[in-house]
Design a protein around this motif. Structure first.
Motif, PDB file in Angstrom:
ATOM      1  N   ASN A  25     -23.566  17.002 -11.529  1.00 35.81           N
ATOM      2  CA  ASN A  25     -22.719  15.973 -10.798  1.00 35.81           C
ATOM      3  C   ASN A  25     -21.458  15.859 -11.610  1.00 35.81           C
ATOM      4  O   ASN A  25     -21.084  16.593 -12.606  1.00 35.81           O
ATOM      5  CB  ASN A  25     -23.626  14.635 -10.940  1.00 35.81           C
ATOM      6  CG  ASN A  25     -23.945  14.479 -12.591  1.00 35.81           C
ATOM      7  OD1 ASN A  25     -23.250  14.494 -13.511  1.00 35.81           O
ATOM      8  ND2 ASN A  25     -25.294  14.143 -12.708  1.00 35.81           N
ATOM      9  N   ALA A  26     -20.562  14.826 -11.021  1.00 36.23           N
ATOM     10  CA  ALA A  26     -19.273  14.601 -11.741  1.00 36.23           C
ATOM     11  C   ALA A  26     -19.263  14.240 -13.227  1.00 36.23           C
ATOM     12  O   ALA A  26     -18.251  14.332 -14.001  1.00 36.23           O
ATOM     13  CB  ALA A  26     -18.312  13.953 -10.874  1.00 36.23           C
ATOM     14  N   THR A  27     -20.257  13.353 -13.391  1.00 32.43           N
ATOM     15  CA  THR A  27     -20.451  12.697 -14.571  1.00 32.43           C
ATOM     16  C   THR A  27     -20.410  13.845 -15.736  1.00 32.43           C
ATOM     17  O   THR A  27     -19.653  13.735 -16.834  1.00 32.43           O
ATOM     18  CB  THR A  27     -21.402  11.661 -14.787  1.00 32.43           C
ATOM     19  OG1 THR A  27     -21.188  10.929 -13.740  1.00 32.43           O
ATOM     20  CG2 THR A  27     -21.537  10.823 -16.107  1.00 32.43           C
ATOM     21  N   LEU A  74     -17.178  15.354 -16.166  1.00 28.91           N
ATOM     22  CA  LEU A  74     -16.388  14.638 -17.209  1.00 28.91           C
ATOM     23  C   LEU A  74     -16.607  14.823 -18.519  1.00 28.91           C
ATOM     24  O   LEU A  74     -15.660  15.016 -19.268  1.00 28.91           O
ATOM     25  CB  LEU A  74     -16.390  13.112 -16.700  1.00 28.91           C
ATOM     26  CG  LEU A  74     -15.647  13.040 -15.336  1.00 28.91           C
ATOM     27  CD1 LEU A  74     -16.097  11.779 -14.769  1.00 28.91           C
ATOM     28  CD2 LEU A  74     -14.134  13.166 -15.463  1.00 28.91           C
ATOM     29  N   THR A  79     -12.208   1.098 -12.375  1.00 30.09           N
ATOM     30  CA  THR A  79     -12.713   2.184 -12.082  1.00 30.09           C
ATOM     31  C   THR A  79     -14.241   2.300 -11.977  1.00 30.09           C
ATOM     32  O   THR A  79     -14.844   1.272 -12.602  1.00 30.09           O
ATOM     33  CB  THR A  79     -12.015   3.665 -12.819  1.00 30.09           C
ATOM     34  OG1 THR A  79     -12.560   4.731 -12.021  1.00 30.09           O
ATOM     35  CG2 THR A  79     -12.663   3.630 -14.199  1.00 30.09           C
ATOM     36  N   GLN A 130      -7.451   8.206 -12.979  1.00 34.27           N
ATOM     37  CA  GLN A 130      -8.366   8.274 -11.876  1.00 34.27           C
ATOM     38  C   GLN A 130      -7.696   8.316 -10.600  1.00 34.27           C
ATOM     39  O   GLN A 130      -6.979   7.706 -10.281  1.00 34.27           O
ATOM     40  CB  GLN A 130      -9.197   6.731 -11.930  1.00 34.27           C
ATOM     41  CG  GLN A 130      -9.666   6.257 -13.472  1.00 34.27           C
ATOM     42  CD  GLN A 130     -10.946   7.170 -13.957  1.00 34.27           C
ATOM     43  OE1 GLN A 130     -11.999   7.063 -13.067  1.00 34.27           O
ATOM     44  NE2 GLN A 130     -10.900   7.725 -15.058  1.00 34.27           N
ATOM     45  N   ASP A 155     -10.307  12.123 -13.250  1.00 36.63           N
ATOM     46  CA  ASP A 155     -11.426  11.894 -12.489  1.00 36.63           C
ATOM     47  C   ASP A 155     -10.994  11.675 -11.210  1.00 36.63           C
ATOM     48  O   ASP A 155     -10.289  10.787 -10.748  1.00 36.63           O
ATOM     49  CB  ASP A 155     -11.980  10.607 -13.378  1.00 36.63           C
ATOM     50  CG  ASP A 155     -13.378  10.126 -12.321  1.00 36.63           C
ATOM     51  OD1 ASP A 155     -13.639  10.628 -11.387  1.00 36.63           O
ATOM     52  OD2 ASP A 155     -14.047   9.331 -12.861  1.00 36.63           O
ATOM     53  N   ALA A 190     -13.163  11.954  -8.694  1.00 37.02           N
ATOM     54  CA  ALA A 190     -14.501  12.174  -7.933  1.00 37.02           C
ATOM     55  C   ALA A 190     -14.404  11.931  -6.459  1.00 37.02           C
ATOM     56  O   ALA A 190     -15.094  12.827  -5.912  1.00 37.02           O
ATOM     57  CB  ALA A 190     -15.598  10.770  -8.490  1.00 37.02           C
ATOM     58  N   SER A 215     -16.602  14.815  -7.424  1.00 38.33           N
ATOM     59  CA  SER A 215     -17.950  14.466  -6.877  1.00 38.33           C
ATOM     60  C   SER A 215     -18.462  14.969  -5.713  1.00 38.33           C
ATOM     61  O   SER A 215     -17.699  14.908  -4.846  1.00 38.33           O
ATOM     62  CB  SER A 215     -18.204  13.151  -7.247  1.00 38.33           C
ATOM     63  OG  SER A 215     -19.592  12.751  -6.818  1.00 38.33           O
ATOM     64  N   HIS A 257     -21.297  13.526  -4.501  1.00 40.04           N
ATOM     65  CA  HIS A 257     -22.457  12.488  -4.644  1.00 40.04           C
ATOM     66  C   HIS A 257     -22.292  12.010  -2.899  1.00 40.04           C
ATOM     67  O   HIS A 257     -21.300  12.028  -2.403  1.00 40.04           O
ATOM     68  CB  HIS A 257     -22.424  11.283  -5.420  1.00 40.04           C
ATOM     69  CG  HIS A 257     -23.271  10.316  -5.557  1.00 40.04           C
ATOM     70  ND1 HIS A 257     -23.327   9.192  -4.823  1.00 40.04           N
ATOM     71  CD2 HIS A 257     -24.458  10.336  -6.115  1.00 40.04           C
ATOM     72  CE1 HIS A 257     -24.280   8.611  -5.135  1.00 40.04           C
ATOM     73  NE2 HIS A 257     -25.216   9.315  -5.695  1.00 40.04           N
ATOM     74  N   GLU A 286     -26.253  15.385  -4.611  1.00 40.62           N
ATOM     75  CA  GLU A 286     -25.809  15.212  -6.283  1.00 40.62           C
ATOM     76  C   GLU A 286     -24.923  16.570  -6.250  1.00 40.62           C
ATOM     77  O   GLU A 286     -25.357  17.579  -5.786  1.00 40.62           O
ATOM     78  CB  GLU A 286     -26.766  15.152  -7.190  1.00 40.62           C
ATOM     79  CG  GLU A 286     -27.600  13.834  -7.194  1.00 40.62           C
ATOM     80  CD  GLU A 286     -26.932  12.486  -7.793  1.00 40.62           C
ATOM     81  OE1 GLU A 286     -25.656  12.615  -8.375  1.00 40.62           O
ATOM     82  OE2 GLU A 286     -27.665  11.575  -7.810  1.00 40.62           O
ATOM     83  N   PHE A 295     -14.099  -2.089  -7.483  1.00 42.51           N
ATOM     84  CA  PHE A 295     -14.932  -2.123  -8.858  1.00 42.51           C
ATOM     85  C   PHE A 295     -14.689  -3.388  -9.447  1.00 42.51           C
ATOM     86  O   PHE A 295     -14.040  -3.499 -10.353  1.00 42.51           O
ATOM     87  CB  PHE A 295     -14.196  -0.887  -9.765  1.00 42.51           C
ATOM     88  CG  PHE A 295     -14.384   0.522  -9.191  1.00 42.51           C
ATOM     89  CD1 PHE A 295     -15.562   1.075  -9.278  1.00 42.51           C
ATOM     90  CD2 PHE A 295     -13.227   1.122  -8.529  1.00 42.51           C
ATOM     91  CE1 PHE A 295     -15.701   2.497  -8.562  1.00 42.51           C
ATOM     92  CE2 PHE A 295     -13.218   2.579  -8.009  1.00 42.51           C
ATOM     93  CZ  PHE A 295     -14.714   2.962  -8.095  1.00 42.51           C
TER      94      PHE A 295
HETATM   95  C1  LIG Z   1     -14.532   7.115  -9.788  1.00 43.95           C
HETATM   96  C2  LIG Z   1     -15.784   7.928 -10.035  1.00 43.95           C
HETATM   97  N1  LIG Z   1     -15.775   8.895 -11.072  1.00 43.95           N
HETATM   98  C3  LIG Z   1     -17.069   9.353 -11.446  1.00 43.95           C
HETATM   99  C4  LIG Z   1     -18.183   9.265 -10.548  1.00 43.95           C
HETATM  100  C5  LIG Z   1     -19.462  10.034 -10.737  1.00 43.95           C
HETATM  101  O1  LIG Z   1     -19.511  10.868 -10.076  1.00 43.95           O
HETATM  102  P1  LIG Z   1     -21.310  11.658  -9.783  1.00 43.95           P
HETATM  103  O2  LIG Z   1     -22.166  10.605  -9.106  1.00 43.95           O
HETATM  104  O3  LIG Z   1     -21.083  12.652  -9.214  1.00 43.95           O
HETATM  105  O4  LIG Z   1     -21.630  11.750 -11.253  1.00 43.95           O
HETATM  106  C6  LIG Z   1     -18.144   8.381  -9.578  1.00 43.95           C
HETATM  107  C7  LIG Z   1     -19.242   8.077  -8.603  1.00 43.95           C
HETATM  108  O5  LIG Z   1     -19.525   7.274  -7.737  1.00 43.95           O
HETATM  109  C8  LIG Z   1     -16.826   7.902  -9.265  1.00 43.95           C
HETATM  110  O6  LIG Z   1     -16.838   6.982  -8.190  1.00 43.95           O
END
Ligand SMILES: Cc1ncc(COP(=O)(O)O)c(C=O)c1O
Length: 375
Positions: A47-49, A52, A73, A122, A148, A150, A174, A176, A185, A304
């Motif tokens: 996943n993107a988290t 990162l 964000t 972001q 980021d 995503a 991401s 997601h 994911e 957000f």
């Molecule tokens: C701006 C931003 N960064 C990171 C993420 C995290 O992505 P992931 O759910 O793939 O970990 C999201 C997910 O919604 C996001 O909106």
């Protein structure tokens, strides 16, 4: 899932369900070719988290304290910074683009010059960040940058290329389910620096080098073969998805002219939903508006808002600069629905619900279109 029976059988026959198997190899090659125009390379991740966390870990200046990012964000980047022992340092946003504000970043960079370990811009709601500006900032302040991005698979900067293609920075996307490039994911880290991509690949796999021993920090962040298969399918659909979503945004803008939309940067934005700022509302008024839209059977969100500096965990573990524009935008933000099955007729229905909810609220809200700008 029945439509993928043949591809699932291929995974079974290969006997490889993860660990950079054939579907993942094909996905990375196609992403590099079709999305990033043959520039640099990319590595998938779970996943993107996680992407990162790893990218920040690889790039950050050790011995420094802060990760500089906007408060407006999603929590992922701030969490990724904290997992790396850093303290988020929140800057304000621009009132039109809703991206990190240059002036606010500069104030914080000047105030904490040798304490900022990494800057994390972001690509908010898929909007394109000016990467040339960050390249200059990175050189001037001698600070690394991790982006980021995503929601931004499919966003194109002014040069007409995929946002981030060939960048010297790690750009984290991401897959997601909430994104235009929706699978279940999954994440992608792209960079023009192929040695960086190779290092991040090792980091998603326990830091293994060759032979299979840990040579750098790592964890298990690998995308499964099933995840790669879903992404391959999405890759074939993504242009049509982006085009259809663009038409929905055009319809929203036409129907809701009195509201403020994000000012797009670049030539194309991958839309995940449609955020609008309703001027003249405080937080309670916005929440009442959302409730009145909900009453009409339309589900809207408020990304957000609260912004990160308002979350209890980040209040206790971060430092915030002056966030005046962030506060105004977060108070009045409403995210209108967008999904692949939607039509412009559905947009009209949502817009009518929004307008009638606004009309039923106090006159301060119905007069909002003539409010003065934020600054
Ligand atoms: C701006 C931003 N960064 C990171 C993420 C995290 O992505 P992931 O759910 O793939 O970990 C999201 C997910 O919604 C996001 O909106």
């Amino acid at each position: 899932m029945a439509t993928l029976a043949r591809e699932l059988a291929e995974i079974e026959e290969s006997g490889t369900y993860t660990n950079f198997g054939p579907k993942n190899a094909l996905l990375e090659a196609r992403l590099t070719e079709r999305v990033f125009g043959g520039r640099g390379g990319c590595v998938t991740c779970v996943n993107a988290t996680t992407g990162l966390m790893l990218a920040i870990r690889h790039e950050m200046r050790t011995g420094r304290r802060y990760a500089l990012l906007p408060s407006f964000t999603f929590p992922a980047s701030a969490h990724a910074a904290i997992w790396n022992g850093l303290t988020p340092l929140f800057c304000d946003i621009d009132q039109e683009t809703w991206l990190a504000d240059e002036g606010s970043e500069t104030i914080l960079l000047d105030a904490h010059r040798d304490e900022i370990a990494v800057v994390v811009p972001q690509a908010t709601f898929g909007n394109c960040v000016d990467l040339d500006r960050y390249a200059a900032l990175s050189r001037f302040y001698d600070v690394p940058v991790v982006v980021d991005a995503a929601p931004a698979i499919g966003s194109q900067s002014t040069d007409g290329l995929q946002f981030g293609a060939g960048s010297t920075f790690p750009i984290v996307f991401s897959m997601h389910a909430t994104k235009a490039f929706a699978t279940d994911e999954g994440g992608i880290i792209h960079s023009g620096r192929e040695e960086l991509v190779a290092a991040l690949r090792s980091m998603t796999n326990f830091g293994f080098g060759s032979p299979r021993v840990s040579t750098m920090p790592g964890l298990n962040g690998k995308l499964t073969e099933l995840g790669a298969l879903l992404a391959l399918v999405k890759l074939d659909e993504i242009e049509a998805v982006l085009e259809a979503r663009e038409q929905l945004v055009v319809a929203y803008r036409g129907e809701l002219g009195g509201l403020r939309f994000q000012q797009p940067q670049g030539v194309r934005q991958a839309h995940q939903f449609v955020p609008v700022h309703v001027r003249g509302l405080d937080r309670a008024g916005r929440d009442e508006l959302v409730a009145r839209i909900d009453e009409q059977g339309i589900e809207v969100a408020t990304y957000f808002s609260p912004h990160l500096a308002e979350h209890p965990y980040f209040q206790a573990n971060s430092v915030a600069g002056q966030l005046r524009v962030t506060q105004v935008i977060a108070d009045g933000i409403v995210s209108l629905p967008m999904h692949d099955g939607m039509s412009t007729h559905d947009v009209r229905r949502v817009a009518m619900a929004v307008q009638s909810a606004r009309a039923s609220l106090s006159t301060s809200i119905s007069m909002a279109a003539s409010d003065p700008p934020v600054e």
